[in-house]
Motif scaffolding. Sequence first.
Motif, PDB file in Angstrom:
ATOM      1  N   ARG A 346      37.767  48.649  40.809  1.00  0.00           N
ATOM      2  CA  ARG A 346      36.327  48.420  40.677  1.00  0.00           C
ATOM      3  C   ARG A 346      36.018  47.315  39.662  1.00  0.00           C
ATOM      4  O   ARG A 346      35.110  46.503  39.869  1.00  0.00           O
ATOM      5  CB  ARG A 346      35.623  49.712  40.263  1.00  0.00           C
ATOM      6  CG  ARG A 346      34.101  49.555  40.149  1.00  0.00           C
ATOM      7  CD  ARG A 346      33.425  50.853  39.759  1.00  0.00           C
ATOM      8  NE  ARG A 346      33.616  51.877  40.778  1.00  0.00           N
ATOM      9  CZ  ARG A 346      32.898  51.961  41.901  1.00  0.00           C
ATOM     10  NH1 ARG A 346      31.954  51.053  42.147  1.00  0.00           N
ATOM     11  NH2 ARG A 346      33.134  52.928  42.766  1.00  0.00           N
ATOM     12  N   ILE A 347      36.750  47.292  38.566  1.00  0.00           N
ATOM     13  CA  ILE A 347      36.506  46.267  37.544  1.00  0.00           C
ATOM     14  C   ILE A 347      36.664  44.875  38.138  1.00  0.00           C
ATOM     15  O   ILE A 347      35.823  43.990  37.951  1.00  0.00           O
ATOM     16  CB  ILE A 347      37.456  46.459  36.347  1.00  0.00           C
ATOM     17  CG1 ILE A 347      37.134  47.763  35.617  1.00  0.00           C
ATOM     18  CG2 ILE A 347      37.378  45.280  35.386  1.00  0.00           C
ATOM     19  CD1 ILE A 347      38.149  48.135  34.550  1.00  0.00           C
ATOM     20  N   GLN A 348      37.759  44.678  38.890  1.00  0.00           N
ATOM     21  CA  GLN A 348      37.992  43.371  39.494  1.00  0.00           C
ATOM     22  C   GLN A 348      36.954  43.084  40.576  1.00  0.00           C
ATOM     23  O   GLN A 348      36.487  41.943  40.724  1.00  0.00           O
ATOM     24  CB  GLN A 348      39.415  43.292  40.062  1.00  0.00           C
ATOM     25  CG  GLN A 348      39.827  41.918  40.545  1.00  0.00           C
ATOM     26  CD  GLN A 348      39.846  40.884  39.422  1.00  0.00           C
ATOM     27  OE1 GLN A 348      39.878  41.236  38.245  1.00  0.00           O
ATOM     28  NE2 GLN A 348      39.814  39.613  39.779  1.00  0.00           N
ATOM     29  N   PHE A 349      36.592  44.101  41.344  1.00  0.00           N
ATOM     30  CA  PHE A 349      35.561  43.913  42.371  1.00  0.00           C
ATOM     31  C   PHE A 349      34.250  43.448  41.744  1.00  0.00           C
ATOM     32  O   PHE A 349      33.603  42.512  42.235  1.00  0.00           O
ATOM     33  CB  PHE A 349      35.335  45.208  43.150  1.00  0.00           C
ATOM     34  CG  PHE A 349      34.133  45.150  44.033  1.00  0.00           C
ATOM     35  CD1 PHE A 349      34.175  44.500  45.257  1.00  0.00           C
ATOM     36  CD2 PHE A 349      32.931  45.731  43.631  1.00  0.00           C
ATOM     37  CE1 PHE A 349      33.051  44.418  46.065  1.00  0.00           C
ATOM     38  CE2 PHE A 349      31.810  45.654  44.430  1.00  0.00           C
ATOM     39  CZ  PHE A 349      31.864  44.999  45.650  1.00  0.00           C
ATOM     40  N   ARG A 351      33.827  41.920  38.940  1.00  0.00           N
ATOM     41  CA  ARG A 351      34.018  40.555  38.436  1.00  0.00           C
ATOM     42  C   ARG A 351      33.848  39.545  39.570  1.00  0.00           C
ATOM     43  O   ARG A 351      33.129  38.544  39.433  1.00  0.00           O
ATOM     44  CB  ARG A 351      35.407  40.442  37.815  1.00  0.00           C
ATOM     45  CG  ARG A 351      35.794  39.028  37.383  1.00  0.00           C
ATOM     46  CD  ARG A 351      37.242  39.014  36.871  1.00  0.00           C
ATOM     47  NE  ARG A 351      37.711  37.658  36.628  1.00  0.00           N
ATOM     48  CZ  ARG A 351      37.533  37.004  35.479  1.00  0.00           C
ATOM     49  NH1 ARG A 351      36.908  37.594  34.479  1.00  0.00           N
ATOM     50  NH2 ARG A 351      37.989  35.769  35.330  1.00  0.00           N
ATOM     51  N   VAL A 352      34.504  39.807  40.689  1.00  0.00           N
ATOM     52  CA  VAL A 352      34.405  38.897  41.838  1.00  0.00           C
ATOM     53  C   VAL A 352      32.969  38.829  42.341  1.00  0.00           C
ATOM     54  O   VAL A 352      32.443  37.742  42.645  1.00  0.00           O
ATOM     55  CB  VAL A 352      35.372  39.335  42.950  1.00  0.00           C
ATOM     56  CG1 VAL A 352      35.154  38.508  44.218  1.00  0.00           C
ATOM     57  CG2 VAL A 352      36.821  39.211  42.478  1.00  0.00           C
ATOM     58  N   ALA A 353      32.307  39.984  42.440  1.00  0.00           N
ATOM     59  CA  ALA A 353      30.925  40.023  42.921  1.00  0.00           C
ATOM     60  C   ALA A 353      30.007  39.212  42.021  1.00  0.00           C
ATOM     61  O   ALA A 353      29.090  38.526  42.501  1.00  0.00           O
ATOM     62  CB  ALA A 353      30.448  41.471  43.013  1.00  0.00           C
ATOM     63  N   ALA A 354      30.233  39.268  40.701  1.00  0.00           N
ATOM     64  CA  ALA A 354      29.406  38.494  39.771  1.00  0.00           C
ATOM     65  C   ALA A 354      29.594  36.999  39.986  1.00  0.00           C
ATOM     66  O   ALA A 354      28.628  36.219  39.917  1.00  0.00           O
ATOM     67  CB  ALA A 354      29.751  38.884  38.334  1.00  0.00           C
ATOM     68  N   TYR A 355      30.828  36.580  40.248  1.00  0.00           N
ATOM     69  CA  TYR A 355      31.064  35.159  40.522  1.00  0.00           C
ATOM     70  C   TYR A 355      30.436  34.742  41.855  1.00  0.00           C
ATOM     71  O   TYR A 355      29.925  33.613  41.983  1.00  0.00           O
ATOM     72  CB  TYR A 355      32.561  34.861  40.509  1.00  0.00           C
ATOM     73  CG  TYR A 355      33.117  34.619  39.135  1.00  0.00           C
ATOM     74  CD1 TYR A 355      32.818  33.451  38.439  1.00  0.00           C
ATOM     75  CD2 TYR A 355      33.938  35.554  38.513  1.00  0.00           C
ATOM     76  CE1 TYR A 355      33.330  33.217  37.173  1.00  0.00           C
ATOM     77  CE2 TYR A 355      34.452  35.334  37.242  1.00  0.00           C
ATOM     78  CZ  TYR A 355      34.138  34.163  36.575  1.00  0.00           C
ATOM     79  OH  TYR A 355      34.641  33.934  35.313  1.00  0.00           O
ATOM     80  N   ILE A 356      30.468  35.613  42.834  1.00  0.00           N
ATOM     81  CA  ILE A 356      29.818  35.291  44.100  1.00  0.00           C
ATOM     82  C   ILE A 356      28.313  35.119  43.900  1.00  0.00           C
ATOM     83  O   ILE A 356      27.693  34.198  44.446  1.00  0.00           O
ATOM     84  CB  ILE A 356      30.132  36.372  45.156  1.00  0.00           C
ATOM     85  CG1 ILE A 356      31.605  36.271  45.575  1.00  0.00           C
ATOM     86  CG2 ILE A 356      29.217  36.226  46.377  1.00  0.00           C
ATOM     87  CD1 ILE A 356      32.063  37.381  46.503  1.00  0.00           C
ATOM     88  N   ASP A 357      27.721  35.967  43.086  1.00  0.00           N
ATOM     89  CA  ASP A 357      26.299  35.811  42.762  1.00  0.00           C
ATOM     90  C   ASP A 357      26.039  34.474  42.075  1.00  0.00           C
ATOM     91  O   ASP A 357      25.045  33.791  42.369  1.00  0.00           O
ATOM     92  CB  ASP A 357      25.845  36.957  41.853  1.00  0.00           C
ATOM     93  CG  ASP A 357      25.742  38.283  42.583  1.00  0.00           C
ATOM     94  OD1 ASP A 357      25.723  38.266  43.838  1.00  0.00           O
ATOM     95  OD2 ASP A 357      25.702  39.327  41.911  1.00  0.00           O
ATOM     96  N   ALA A 358      26.924  34.076  41.159  1.00  0.00           N
ATOM     97  CA  ALA A 358      26.787  32.776  40.499  1.00  0.00           C
ATOM     98  C   ALA A 358      26.908  31.643  41.509  1.00  0.00           C
ATOM     99  O   ALA A 358      26.169  30.652  41.440  1.00  0.00           O
ATOM    100  CB  ALA A 358      27.840  32.633  39.400  1.00  0.00           C
TER     101      ALA A 358
END
Length: 497
Positions: A346-349, A351-358
């Motif tokens: 979940r932590i990595q997910f 993180r990835v989701a936050a970058y996708i939002d960016a």
Amino acid sequence: MNKKTFSDWQDKAAGIEIEGRAFIDGTLRHAHSERTFTCASPIDGRVLTRVADCGEADVDAAVTAARRAFDTQVWAGMNPRDRKAVLLRWAALMREHLDELALLETLDAGKPIGDTTAIDIPAAAHCVEWYAEAIDKMGGEVVPADHHLVGLVTREPVGVVAAVVPWNFPLLMAAWKFAPALATGNSVVLKPSEKSPLTAIRVARLAHEAGLPPGVFNVVPGGAEPGRLLALHHGVDCIAFTGSTRTGRQIMECAAQSNLKRVWLELGGKSANIVLPDYPDLDRAAKAAADAIFFNMGQVCTAGSRLLVHRDIKDAFVAKVAAAARAYEPGHPLDPSVTMGPVVDRIQFERVAAYIDAGRREGRLVTGGARVREETGGFYVEPTVFEVKPDAKIAREEIFGPVLSVIEFDHVDEAVHIANDTEYGLAAAVWSGDLATAHEVARRLRAGTVWINGYNEGADDMNFPFGGYKQSGNGRDKSLHALEKYTELKSTIVRLR
């Protein structure tokens, strides 16, 4: 080729026995504090087992056992051919238990079973074999000294080696550390990632079965604490780490605060994949560009996360990459036909989701960008492609997920500048129909590995040293050069008269 079906692997998963204890001085042990942490599968969130959460007493016990084994020379003092035989037996046992190790890796880290059976476990076994075969081939030097002297230069094991390894290739990255360290006669304390500790514990038991003496190979699972304690420990002579640049800095600081132990770091990457307009087979280059970022769910330190494409071919090429990306449809990783599983937790997910939002804020989303299979309880992300400017957040920072940044350029010098304008220097690639141009560009790229007209070629070849420039770390894994990290040079000078 492994012929098992999805159903076969599910049946094996239902019956597998999973060990979560530490392995210290030849025995399985609970943590001294009796603390454990939950080992859950990213496939569906189910708990696989509870794993020993090692602390100071456990690290001390492992280092003490490793030091005793080294000082008594039960391993380092073996004849080279005998050490070679033990490591070859160990590699054979890893191959014999390939399905079990591959299944543990898939359940623990979410890696597709097709990859763990064909790549991860065979490559780890091959790594142990390769260094085993080097043991009785390594010699020293006779120095051309003055005639009244005989000068010898020999290599000796450094002593106790701590290896702190990541979760993206749990066993393979560990083997890149422990195989050369053991081949040169050291004792090893391995700290696997808390996100993927299971294969490390299993191969430690196989090492004991193969004949490694007690104390020579130890495994201390846990969170960040065992790694920090190993970096601070005065009984450790050398620490080898693969992981984030941030953690690498902390390990180096801890080593400096303690006994100035030798520190080897393989850290982050933001690798540039440059496609010039004269490359004749754009379909091949596009498929390779997709493989470079979406293999292993993008959780690869050398991932080609920045795709630099010449303006003249950009639109057509990006369309081809997007089509290739869609072939990486996330699915259950125990299905042999699946090429993309979940990210590790979940932590990595998040993180990835936050970058996708960016990325949505900074650039144009070409394809992907969504969480899928949410109903399974796993952490699945679509392969995602953005078009962005070189200074975009997602084009500057390591994401470690299936997110590709496409950057347009107008001429070769601009591409080289963009490629090198990063704190990292792990890998890069250039595609060109003109070999002279490709060579010239490759020489200018500041990276430890540069591919020409390919990506990740030779990744399973142990002859190529692996490591990076700048903040991607120091030292090299793989190849005979790795042996230098775990040995001390000694000059012995004999006066004849």
